[in-house]
Design a protein around this motif. Structure first.
Motif, PDB file in Angstrom:
ATOM      1  N   THR A 155      35.076  40.295  37.439  1.00  0.00           N
ATOM      2  CA  THR A 155      35.383  40.932  38.715  1.00  0.00           C
ATOM      3  C   THR A 155      36.894  40.944  38.952  1.00  0.00           C
ATOM      4  OG1 THR A 155      35.249  38.869  39.985  1.00  0.00           O
ATOM      5  CG2 THR A 155      33.199  40.099  39.648  1.00  0.00           C
ATOM      6  N   VAL A 215      41.554  45.895  41.711  1.00  0.00           N
ATOM      7  CA  VAL A 215      40.525  46.117  42.718  1.00  0.00           C
ATOM      8  C   VAL A 215      40.618  47.514  43.325  1.00  0.00           C
ATOM      9  CG1 VAL A 215      41.721  45.372  44.837  1.00  0.00           C
ATOM     10  CG2 VAL A 215      39.270  44.849  44.518  1.00  0.00           C
ATOM     11  N   GLY A 224      30.955  41.661  44.229  1.00  0.00           N
ATOM     12  CA  GLY A 224      32.259  42.296  44.297  1.00  0.00           C
ATOM     13  C   GLY A 224      33.362  41.389  43.809  1.00  0.00           C
ATOM     14  N   SER A 225      34.554  41.606  44.327  1.00  0.00           N
ATOM     15  CA  SER A 225      35.758  40.937  43.829  1.00  0.00           C
ATOM     16  C   SER A 225      35.725  39.428  44.053  1.00  0.00           C
ATOM     17  CB  SER A 225      36.994  41.532  44.506  1.00  0.00           C
ATOM     18  OG  SER A 225      36.914  41.363  45.914  1.00  0.00           O
ATOM     19  N   LEU A 248      26.167  38.211  37.608  1.00  0.00           N
ATOM     20  CA  LEU A 248      27.618  38.146  37.410  1.00  0.00           C
ATOM     21  C   LEU A 248      27.841  38.477  35.934  1.00  0.00           C
ATOM     22  CD1 LEU A 248      30.517  37.605  38.245  1.00  0.00           C
ATOM     23  CD2 LEU A 248      30.091  35.150  37.942  1.00  0.00           C
ATOM     24  N   TYR A 300      33.091  45.804  45.674  1.00  0.00           N
ATOM     25  CA  TYR A 300      33.481  46.434  44.410  1.00  0.00           C
ATOM     26  C   TYR A 300      32.273  46.590  43.487  1.00  0.00           C
ATOM     27  CZ  TYR A 300      36.279  47.669  40.328  1.00  0.00           C
ATOM     28  OH  TYR A 300      36.818  48.339  39.240  1.00  0.00           O
ATOM     29  N   GLY A 301      31.243  45.789  43.696  1.00  0.00           N
ATOM     30  CA  GLY A 301      30.019  45.957  42.915  1.00  0.00           C
ATOM     31  C   GLY A 301      29.389  47.319  43.099  1.00  0.00           C
ATOM     32  N   ARG A 348      37.716  47.963  35.984  1.00  0.00           N
ATOM     33  CA  ARG A 348      36.742  46.902  35.771  1.00  0.00           C
ATOM     34  C   ARG A 348      35.312  47.461  35.860  1.00  0.00           C
ATOM     35  NH1 ARG A 348      39.115  41.674  36.570  1.00  0.00           N
ATOM     36  NH2 ARG A 348      41.137  41.841  35.516  1.00  0.00           N
ATOM     37  N   TYR A 404      30.046  40.791  34.721  1.00  0.00           N
ATOM     38  CA  TYR A 404      31.320  41.446  34.430  1.00  0.00           C
ATOM     39  C   TYR A 404      32.460  40.631  35.014  1.00  0.00           C
ATOM     40  CZ  TYR A 404      32.017  43.341  39.219  1.00  0.00           C
ATOM     41  OH  TYR A 404      32.240  43.507  40.573  1.00  0.00           O
ATOM     42  N   THR A 409      34.540  37.004  42.376  1.00  0.00           N
ATOM     43  CA  THR A 409      33.348  36.236  42.019  1.00  0.00           C
ATOM     44  C   THR A 409      33.527  35.723  40.599  1.00  0.00           C
ATOM     45  OG1 THR A 409      32.021  37.715  43.406  1.00  0.00           O
ATOM     46  CG2 THR A 409      30.839  36.214  41.954  1.00  0.00           C
TER      47      THR A 409
END
Length: 328
Positions: A168, A176, A112-113, A164, A213-214, A181, A166, A115
């Motif tokens: 984030t 977010v 998620g965010s 990882l 967020y993932g 994204r 993308y 990262t």
């Protein structure tokens, strides 16, 4: 009330000081030019990406960014195995834990965010904890043995991939709260899964484990994705209103720890300031239709904590031992 809270979140994100955005861009080499991996070329990819990380570390140090230089240097260690490394910007890295060339059970973790290469260590720690738990289940539980020719038996070979792949969003940011994204990340994730199948074959059991967020990223990539299971943990929503709306044949799982602050995020879509924010239905709600499993008392960052209920259940999902997954 939900829309009011969502509007407050957007407003707060907009007015947060942007000093971090002013950070000078860190120089780094272009990623190594590599063909999609095969079992025969994995070692070549690992070697090339370690060399790229080492060069990125030298360039960051020369630029005066010692934090990034140290992070890149750690990723260049001889024991590390990356399918992808890109030291530019926030950075991208796709790391293999375990023997991917012989794996028949593979977990792909989507973070998620917040990262980035600088915070990558905590993401990798979760992947390593999962790989350790898979190994311990294999060593203690004969149920996971598979039977081969002439009555021979063997335990599953597992690999965990920390994806990882993308850029984030920041936890405190407008990005977010939107799917932007995730929209960008969906195609690379789909492409990676296709390339992964080229390494492990169609018979391997592949699980996609998506955090925070993932889960939005996985929701965007889910349609037609060639995976067996998708687990949504600590999710703010996927952008879909139900499992059927994801348009995937994969089993969909969902979990939320009792102390996860994500429970306070409104599960709505709203048009604010000309942008649609929010991610819709709660994946652990009965209406969504996921297989909801127990995650214990953990918080938002505890799903891969050693000894946790959630880690045990995620390991069972990866091993295909779904009858043993404890339900919420």
């Amino acid at each position: 009330m939900s829309r009011t809270l969502l509007a407050a979140l957007v407003t707060a994100a907009v007015v947060v000081p942007v000093s971090a955005a002013a950070r000078p861009r860190i120089p780094a080499p272009a990623p190594a030019a590599l063909a999609p991996p095969t079992t025969a070329t994995l070692d070549k990819a690992y070697t090339a990406n370690r060399a790229n990380a080492a060069e990125a570390s030298r360039m960051a140090a020369a630029h005066g960014d010692h934090t990034r230089a140290a992070a890149d240097h750690a990723l260049a260690a001889p024991s590390r195995r990356f399918l992808t490394f890109d030291g530019r910007g926030q950075g991208l890295a796709v790391e293999v834990l375990g023997d991917l060339a012989h794996a028949d059970r593979v977990a792909v973790l989507v973070p998620g965010s917040d990262t980035t290469l600088e915070t990558y260590g905590r993401f990798r720690a979760g992947a390593a904890a999962l790989q350790d738990r898979l190994n311990s289940f294999n060593s203690l539980d004969g149920r996971h043995e598979t039977h081969g020719a002439l009555g021979s038996t063997s335990r599953p070979h597992t690999a965990v991939i920390a994806w990882l792949g993308y850029e984030t969003p920041g936890t405190v940011s407008t990005t977010v709260l939107t799917t932007g994204r995730a929209d960008d990340a969906g195609p690379p994730l789909k492409r990676f899964i296709r390339e992964l199948r080229g390494v492990v074959g169609e018979k391997a059991h592949v699980s996609l484990l998506c955090h925070s967020y993932g889960t939005v990223v996985c929701g965007r990539a889910a349609r037609g994705l060639d995976v067996d299971d998708i687990a949504l943990i600590g999710s703010p929503g996927t952008g879909a209103d139900s499992v059927s709306a994801l348009r995937t044949s994969a089993r969909i799982w969902a979990a939320r720890g009792a102390d996860d602050w994500i429970v306070s995020v409104p599960h709505v879509h709203a048009d604010l300031f000309g942008t649609t924010v929010g991610f819709g239905a709660d994946p652990v709600s009965p209406a969504f239709g996921a297989r909801v499993f127990a995650a214990g008392t953990g918080g938002h960052s505890d799903y891969f904590k050693p000894g946790s209920v959630s880690l045990d259940n995620l390991a069972r999902i990866v091993l295909g031992d779904t009858s043993e997954v404890t339900r919420a």
